[in-house]
Enzyme design. Structure first.
Site, PDB file in Angstrom:
ATOM      1  CE1 TYR A 126      11.884   5.097  -6.514  1.00  0.00           C
ATOM      2  CE2 TYR A 126      11.230   5.531  -8.786  1.00  0.00           C
ATOM      3  CZ  TYR A 126      10.976   4.955  -7.562  1.00  0.00           C
ATOM      4  OH  TYR A 126       9.845   4.216  -7.379  1.00  0.00           O
TER       5      TYR A 126
ATOM      6  CD  GLU B 113      10.968   2.118  -4.907  1.00  0.00           C
ATOM      7  OE1 GLU B 113      10.063   2.954  -5.056  1.00  0.00           O
ATOM      8  OE2 GLU B 113      11.355   1.722  -3.794  1.00  0.00           O
TER       9      GLU B 113
END
Ligand code: GDP
Ligand code: MN
Length: 378
Positions: A104, A189
């Site tokens: 992530y 993101e």
């Protein structure tokens, strides 16, 4: 807030050199098949619903295909879906990569820190909200120099990278940081950021552009998929109007009072639905317009909480009474009012003449609205 669909987000990434799988968006099953046949999308491939909600992987909105026929079938099935209330109109087809590891990585605006923050976790591929906080590393980014070399090394370490992927990270971070600034982003993101062979690839993209920078980005003006039809109308009329899923309509003036009103209703067990910020206006017509928009959202009850300043109490009362005359009989709803401040006496009198009592205490008036919203009598 302009939220981009994955494929648009990836176009932004591409512009700045973030490594991506080869792929293309399609709007029909036929188009999906021909993209594969033409070799624009290599096989095997991934077919992904282009909706704004997350969790597509778990929700059956991400599928795999090994042949052009399978790509067609997968695209057809996904295009028929309604995913978390959103109709799927586009699918993204991409080459399927052999993933070593899912990580992530994001750059987000941290409003509490008042800084952009680099957020990384070795636990990628699942929603970051569900990751244990101890597994997440946050590095505030100084807005002028950007990430220092030691901060980048900290990210490499937090992600557990070595060799090729470790070497690939700094240029990816530089690309994202540049994109964050130039595009006026609130959030960039990548989840998952995948280790593929000796490199890193952004398998997913979530991009949110700051609305207030819209004037610098006419290219985003068309993208409004995250607004409801009523929010769209409100935007054109320059009325600050947001639809939530509760049943109490809130009309207040100023962002601070509007937010505080939502909080009070929530605290008393109510569920605020639409809220509308009248802002500063001395034009009763604007109030009427705003009110009619509120009526279209069909609230169970409307709580009017006004502190008269630039927007005087009598202006609001006049606009409201005019709007109530225009709302058709069957669509009327009770109104709980609290109007204080400039020209309070005049405003209260106008409301009283129309059969609406202003309840001066915030807690009492909010409680009355909550009671009505729950089907009771105040
Ligand atoms: P989200 O669930 O809506 O966030 O959708 P994602 O784009 O993150 O995809 C969900 C999952 O699909 C990922 O976490 C991967 O496990 C899987 N996935 C997506 N693309 C690929 C790919 O190219 N290869 C493989 N093996 N898995 C993929
Ligand atoms: Mn994802």
């Amino acid at each position: 807030m302009v939220k981009l669909a994955e494929w648009r987000g990836k176009e932004v990434f591409r512009k700045y050199g973030v490594p991506l799988p080869r792929g293309h968006v399609a709007r029909s099953a036929e188009e999906a098949e021909s993209l594969v046949r033409a070799g624009t999308v290599p096989l095997p491939c991934v077919v992904k619903a282009q909706v704004l909600a997350g969790g597509r992987g778990k929700g059956g909105a991400v599928r795999f295909a090994n042949t052009p026929e399978e790509a067609r079938a997968a695209a057809g099935a996904i295009l028929g879906l309604e995913f978390k209330g959103e109709k799927v109109r586009e699918v993204l087809l991409e080459e399927k990569l052999a993933i070593g590891q899912e990580l992530y990585l994001s750059i987000a605006l941290d409003r509490a820190l008042r800084l952009p923050v680099l957020i990384v976790s070795a636990q990628g591929g699942v929603e970051i909200e569900s990751v244990d906080d101890a597994q997440i590393v946050r590095v505030p980014i100084h807005p002028f120099p950007g990430l220092a070399a030691y901060e980048q090394r900290r990210a490499v370490e937090a992600l557990g990278l070595s060799g090729g992927p470790a070497k690939a990270l700094p240029s990816l971070l530089a690309a994202l940081w540049k994109a964050f600034n130039v595009e006026d982003a609130e959030l960039l993101e990548i989840n998952p950021l995948a280790v593929v062979g000796e490199g890193l690839v952004a398998l997913d993209a979530k991009v949110i552009i700051e609305d207030d920078a819209g004037f610098r980005h006419p290219e985003y003006a068309e993208i409004r998929d995250d607004r409801t039809p009523l929010e769209e109308i409100a935007r054109e009329k320059e009325i600050a109007f947001v639809q939530l899923d509760g049943n109490i309509g809130v009309i207040a003036n100023g962002a601070g009072l509007t937010m505080a009103t939502l909080d009070v209703l929530q605290e008393l067990g109510g569920r605020p639905g639409v809220f509308l910020d009248l802002g500063g206006t001395d034009d009763p017509k604007k109030v009427t317009e705003a009110f009619l928009l509120m009526a279209q959202a069909a609230p169970k009850v409307v709580f009017l909480n006004i502190f008269g300043g630039v927007t005087r109490c009598d202006t609001v009362a006049t606009g409201l009474v005019e709007a109530m005359k225009q709302v058709p009989e069957g669509q009327r709803f009770p109104i709980v009012a609290r109007i204080r401040g400039n020209n309070e006496a005049e405003g209260t009198a106008i409301l009283r003449a129309a059969g609406i009592t202003s309840v001066p205490q915030l807690k009492d008036s909010a409680q009355a609205a909550v009671t009505i919203s729950q089907g009771g009598r105040p």
